[in-house]
Write a protein that holds these residues in place. Sequence first.
Motif, PDB file in Angstrom:
ATOM      1  N   LEU A  24       0.744   4.917  -2.394  1.00 56.92           N
ATOM      2  CA  LEU A  24       0.930   5.724  -1.198  1.00 56.92           C
ATOM      3  C   LEU A  24       1.058   7.189  -1.580  1.00 56.92           C
ATOM      4  CD1 LEU A  24       3.690   3.625   0.628  1.00 56.92           C
ATOM      5  CD2 LEU A  24       1.272   3.676   1.196  1.00 56.92           C
ATOM      6  N   GLN A  25       0.804   8.056  -0.624  1.00 55.71           N
ATOM      7  CA  GLN A  25       1.079   9.482  -0.760  1.00 55.71           C
ATOM      8  C   GLN A  25       1.993   9.892   0.382  1.00 55.71           C
ATOM      9  OE1 GLN A  25      -2.267  12.032  -1.263  1.00 55.71           O
ATOM     10  NE2 GLN A  25      -3.029  10.980  -3.077  1.00 55.71           N
ATOM     11  N   MET A  26       3.126  10.524   0.041  1.00 53.19           N
ATOM     12  CA  MET A  26       4.115  10.905   1.040  1.00 53.19           C
ATOM     13  C   MET A  26       4.471  12.377   0.864  1.00 53.19           C
ATOM     14  SD  MET A  26       6.702   7.647   0.716  1.00 53.19           S
ATOM     15  CE  MET A  26       7.259   8.219  -0.889  1.00 53.19           C
ATOM     16  N   VAL A  27       5.002  12.963   1.952  1.00 54.87           N
ATOM     17  CA  VAL A  27       5.490  14.339   1.925  1.00 54.87           C
ATOM     18  C   VAL A  27       6.890  14.342   2.513  1.00 54.87           C
ATOM     19  CG1 VAL A  27       5.160  16.703   2.714  1.00 54.87           C
ATOM     20  CG2 VAL A  27       3.168  15.286   2.156  1.00 54.87           C
ATOM     21  N   SER A  28       7.874  14.793   1.734  1.00 58.69           N
ATOM     22  CA  SER A  28       9.261  14.853   2.177  1.00 58.69           C
ATOM     23  C   SER A  28       9.853  16.191   1.773  1.00 58.69           C
ATOM     24  CB  SER A  28      10.070  13.708   1.546  1.00 58.69           C
ATOM     25  OG  SER A  28      11.433  13.822   1.877  1.00 58.69           O
ATOM     26  N   GLY A  29      10.409  16.904   2.757  1.00 58.51           N
ATOM     27  CA  GLY A  29      11.019  18.196   2.457  1.00 58.51           C
ATOM     28  C   GLY A  29      10.028  19.205   1.906  1.00 58.51           C
ATOM     29  N   GLY A  30       8.773  19.094   2.339  1.00 58.21           N
ATOM     30  CA  GLY A  30       7.755  20.016   1.851  1.00 58.21           C
ATOM     31  C   GLY A  30       7.220  19.669   0.476  1.00 58.21           C
ATOM     32  N   VAL A  31       7.652  18.557  -0.118  1.00 50.51           N
ATOM     33  CA  VAL A  31       7.212  18.136  -1.459  1.00 50.51           C
ATOM     34  C   VAL A  31       6.356  16.873  -1.324  1.00 50.51           C
ATOM     35  CG1 VAL A  31       7.939  17.428  -3.770  1.00 50.51           C
ATOM     36  CG2 VAL A  31       9.294  19.107  -2.495  1.00 50.51           C
ATOM     37  N   ALA A  32       5.190  16.888  -1.957  1.00 53.61           N
ATOM     38  CA  ALA A  32       4.288  15.733  -1.931  1.00 53.61           C
ATOM     39  C   ALA A  32       4.625  14.791  -3.084  1.00 53.61           C
ATOM     40  CB  ALA A  32       2.839  16.185  -2.024  1.00 53.61           C
ATOM     41  N   TYR A  33       4.533  13.487  -2.839  1.00 51.48           N
ATOM     42  CA  TYR A  33       4.846  12.473  -3.849  1.00 51.48           C
ATOM     43  C   TYR A  33       3.710  11.473  -3.947  1.00 51.48           C
ATOM     44  CZ  TYR A  33       9.736  14.040  -3.661  1.00 51.48           C
ATOM     45  OH  TYR A  33      10.886  14.792  -3.707  1.00 51.48           O
ATOM     46  N   PHE A  34       3.445  11.027  -5.211  1.00 53.78           N
ATOM     47  CA  PHE A  34       2.590   9.876  -5.464  1.00 53.78           C
ATOM     48  C   PHE A  34       3.504   8.660  -5.617  1.00 53.78           C
ATOM     49  CE2 PHE A  34      -1.307  11.817  -5.412  1.00 53.78           C
ATOM     50  CZ  PHE A  34      -1.425  12.872  -6.311  1.00 53.78           C
ATOM     51  N   THR A  35       3.120   7.529  -5.010  1.00 54.33           N
ATOM     52  CA  THR A  35       3.969   6.338  -5.026  1.00 54.33           C
ATOM     53  C   THR A  35       3.144   5.121  -5.419  1.00 54.33           C
ATOM     54  OG1 THR A  35       5.320   7.262  -3.253  1.00 54.33           O
ATOM     55  CG2 THR A  35       5.528   4.915  -3.668  1.00 54.33           C
ATOM     56  N   ALA A  36       3.710   4.316  -6.350  1.00 51.48           N
ATOM     57  CA  ALA A  36       3.123   3.030  -6.718  1.00 51.48           C
ATOM     58  C   ALA A  36       4.158   1.948  -6.429  1.00 51.48           C
ATOM     59  CB  ALA A  36       2.732   3.011  -8.203  1.00 51.48           C
ATOM     60  N   HIS A  37       3.723   0.821  -5.844  1.00 48.23           N
ATOM     61  CA  HIS A  37       4.679  -0.220  -5.468  1.00 48.23           C
ATOM     62  C   HIS A  37       4.072  -1.588  -5.728  1.00 48.23           C
ATOM     63  CE1 HIS A  37       2.422  -1.224  -1.773  1.00 48.23           C
ATOM     64  NE2 HIS A  37       2.163   0.084  -1.712  1.00 48.23           N
ATOM     65  N   GLU A  38       4.971  -2.589  -5.886  1.00 52.01           N
ATOM     66  CA  GLU A  38       4.554  -3.976  -6.078  1.00 52.01           C
ATOM     67  C   GLU A  38       5.576  -4.893  -5.433  1.00 52.01           C
ATOM     68  OE1 GLU A  38       3.520  -5.024 -10.024  1.00 52.01           O
ATOM     69  OE2 GLU A  38       3.525  -7.185  -9.647  1.00 52.01           O
ATOM     70  N   TYR A  39       5.078  -5.875  -4.707  1.00 52.87           N
ATOM     71  CA  TYR A  39       5.943  -6.817  -4.009  1.00 52.87           C
ATOM     72  C   TYR A  39       6.128  -8.081  -4.854  1.00 52.87           C
ATOM     73  CZ  TYR A  39       7.390 -10.319  -0.589  1.00 52.87           C
ATOM     74  OH  TYR A  39       8.047 -11.319   0.072  1.00 52.87           O
ATOM     75  N   SER A  40       7.383  -8.566  -4.884  1.00 54.95           N
ATOM     76  CA  SER A  40       7.704  -9.795  -5.620  1.00 54.95           C
ATOM     77  C   SER A  40       8.007 -10.886  -4.613  1.00 54.95           C
ATOM     78  CB  SER A  40       8.919  -9.559  -6.527  1.00 54.95           C
ATOM     79  OG  SER A  40       9.360 -10.801  -7.068  1.00 54.95           O
ATOM     80  N   PRO A  41       7.140 -11.891  -4.466  1.00 50.62           N
ATOM     81  CA  PRO A  41       7.429 -13.001  -3.545  1.00 50.62           C
ATOM     82  C   PRO A  41       8.678 -13.774  -3.944  1.00 50.62           C
ATOM     83  CG  PRO A  41       5.099 -12.943  -4.135  1.00 50.62           C
ATOM     84  CD  PRO A  41       5.798 -12.000  -5.060  1.00 50.62           C
ATOM     85  N   ALA A  42       8.944 -13.866  -5.252  1.00 52.79           N
ATOM     86  CA  ALA A  42      10.099 -14.623  -5.710  1.00 52.79           C
ATOM     87  C   ALA A  42      11.402 -13.967  -5.282  1.00 52.79           C
ATOM     88  CB  ALA A  42      10.064 -14.759  -7.241  1.00 52.79           C
ATOM     89  N   LEU A  43      11.431 -12.643  -5.284  1.00 54.04           N
ATOM     90  CA  LEU A  43      12.645 -11.912  -4.925  1.00 54.04           C
ATOM     91  C   LEU A  43      12.646 -11.465  -3.473  1.00 54.04           C
ATOM     92  CD1 LEU A  43      12.961  -9.661  -8.114  1.00 54.04           C
ATOM     93  CD2 LEU A  43      13.965 -11.909  -7.691  1.00 54.04           C
ATOM     94  N   GLY A  44      11.473 -11.503  -2.809  1.00 52.43           N
ATOM     95  CA  GLY A  44      11.393 -11.033  -1.427  1.00 52.43           C
ATOM     96  C   GLY A  44      11.657  -9.555  -1.308  1.00 52.43           C
ATOM     97  N   ALA A  45      11.280  -8.781  -2.313  1.00 58.87           N
ATOM     98  CA  ALA A  45      11.567  -7.344  -2.325  1.00 58.87           C
ATOM     99  C   ALA A  45      10.414  -6.610  -2.994  1.00 58.87           C
ATOM    100  CB  ALA A  45      12.876  -7.050  -3.045  1.00 58.87           C
ATOM    101  N   THR A  46      10.344  -5.322  -2.735  1.00 60.35           N
ATOM    102  CA  THR A  46       9.311  -4.459  -3.296  1.00 60.35           C
ATOM    103  C   THR A  46       9.951  -3.420  -4.217  1.00 60.35           C
ATOM    104  OG1 THR A  46       7.801  -4.695  -1.438  1.00 60.35           O
ATOM    105  CG2 THR A  46       7.545  -2.725  -2.771  1.00 60.35           C
ATOM    106  N   LEU A  47       9.353  -3.234  -5.375  1.00 65.94           N
ATOM    107  CA  LEU A  47       9.783  -2.210  -6.315  1.00 65.94           C
ATOM    108  C   LEU A  47       8.776  -1.067  -6.253  1.00 65.94           C
ATOM    109  CD1 LEU A  47      11.819  -1.400  -8.535  1.00 65.94           C
ATOM    110  CD2 LEU A  47      10.287  -2.470 -10.197  1.00 65.94           C
TER     111      LEU A  47
END
Length: 583
Positions: free
Chosen positions: A248-271
């Motif tokens: 993902l690409q996000m902008v918060s407080g005027g600062v742009a961020y690159f984001t990488a994420h992965e979902y774990s079905p075993a834990l039911g959560a995303t890192l």
Amino acid sequence: MPDFLKSLTIYPKLVLSFLLVIVPIYISSLMMNRSGQDIVQTQISDSMASRVHFYTVSLETELARLTRLKWEYLNDDDLLSLANTPERLDDFERTQAILSIKNKLYLLKSSSPFVENVTLYIPALNRSINANNFDYQITEGELEAITDSERMRSALFGIQGRLLMSGAYPDSVYADRAPVLAMEIELSRAEIVRTLSSMSEGGQGGVAWIDASGRWQVSTNTDSELLELLADGLGSYEGNEWPQRGQLQMVSGGVAYFTAHEYSPALGATLAVFTPAKTVMQPLSEHRNWIGIVSVIALLLVIVFSYWIHQLIHKPIKRLIGSFRKVEKGDLGVRVYHVNRDEFHYVYNQFNAMLGQIQSLIHEVYEQRIRSQQSELKQLQSQINPHFFYNSFFILQGLVQMREHDLADKMFHHLGSYFQFITRSGAENVTLASEMKHARAYVEIQKIRFSDTVLVELEDVPIAWESVMVPRLIVQPLIENAYQYGLENKQADGLLTLRFREVEGNRLMIEVDDNGEELGDSRLEEMRKAIAAADRAMETTGLLNVHRRLQLKFGEDCGLQVSRSELGGFQARLTIRREEGEE
């Protein structure tokens, strides 16, 4: 050479030639910078995705180990013996068993740095055994939470800011009975945050571990706006619908961020790990600076070259062209002068001399034409004045003979107003409001004549057009024509309307419609041809008179048009123009 290049003037051709040299160099530099940026961004993105995957697998492995230990403890013979038959043990044996269980719980806690505490609840003893505190007693609300079937289905769940794992024996998810043992494993948020912090490079950006249902999260960044954007970007998915991997690409407080994420079905959560874009693109900053310097230099060269050409060639030509355009608009008093003694000095002097001669000739021709038009206007208007005079007195004679004294009195009143307008001034032009007032007086006279057989609908003059000057007697002849040739033989349900409609070109249309039945298509076509040839007629009366005077006043695109009315009868449409600034 293409036609559009041939039509260009000297100035844009010179500037275009210079740009053809500078622009390719500049574009190639931008393309190189863009290519390098894409390569670096891809490499950084792959590196971030690799780190996220490694830590996701590590967390899955560690929590899977803790889950196995949890169920081994819940099925331990000593624990089950104490939970099911506590009455067989005396106080000493019971105390020894509790101490042994506490040591086992402490071993479980020590087996992983992610474990903050372990608590075992034994309903038969109505007490809790805690790895850290001997006297700890679990609360009723906490007990209900850890034995909740929905929470036990989840690998992790959160309560009051704590991150927990729970289990019970027998498993309440599958057996509808009260548990004899309940275990709670509290994970250490501080240790998880410390571990996740090692994922972010250089201490910039951050890492977030977010539950798929949004009930808990652990993050190394306290920026709430950034975390909300991350949660919104991931969306609210359940089960297999949650995106397995992505960026993902996000902008918060005027600062742009690159984001990488992965979902774990075993834990039911995303890192997810997010890094400031400026950090990712830092290797290209120096190259971008050079691109900026080259751009500024190229721009300065273009400006200097363009200004030099503008002063020497374009400005004198532009001044001369501007003078020609003023002449096109009728300003023959314009003059141009050139200080330098060059070719433009000669051209300017000849231009000024030519305008002086043209101005003299036009003045003579214009004066002659105005005199001719005024003479023609007076002749045309004189043909209208007697026309209504005859018809009005015939109507009045009939009223007197029928002894309609009240109607005759009204007739005298309206005739007085009508002829006052005709005779009070010799002006050729009046305001549109005055012209409409005169037309209304004529309509009142005709209402007396036609009684209730003809309904008349007259719109008010638009306010912006009330003071516009128009030739005298242009509306009344149209109404008279409608009565005489359309409504004369109507026994009932006659209708006459007058409406105004503004159109483009600062013009106003005055439409007079009737529902008469006597107008044939051949007669309508004859009237159209007569109007088209009105400027060549030696004598004009009635509608042709109105049309000719309007054209003399407002020009060829104004005048009179005739057509079949939507009411079924005849429509006469006048077009007048309002000059700029005329109110």
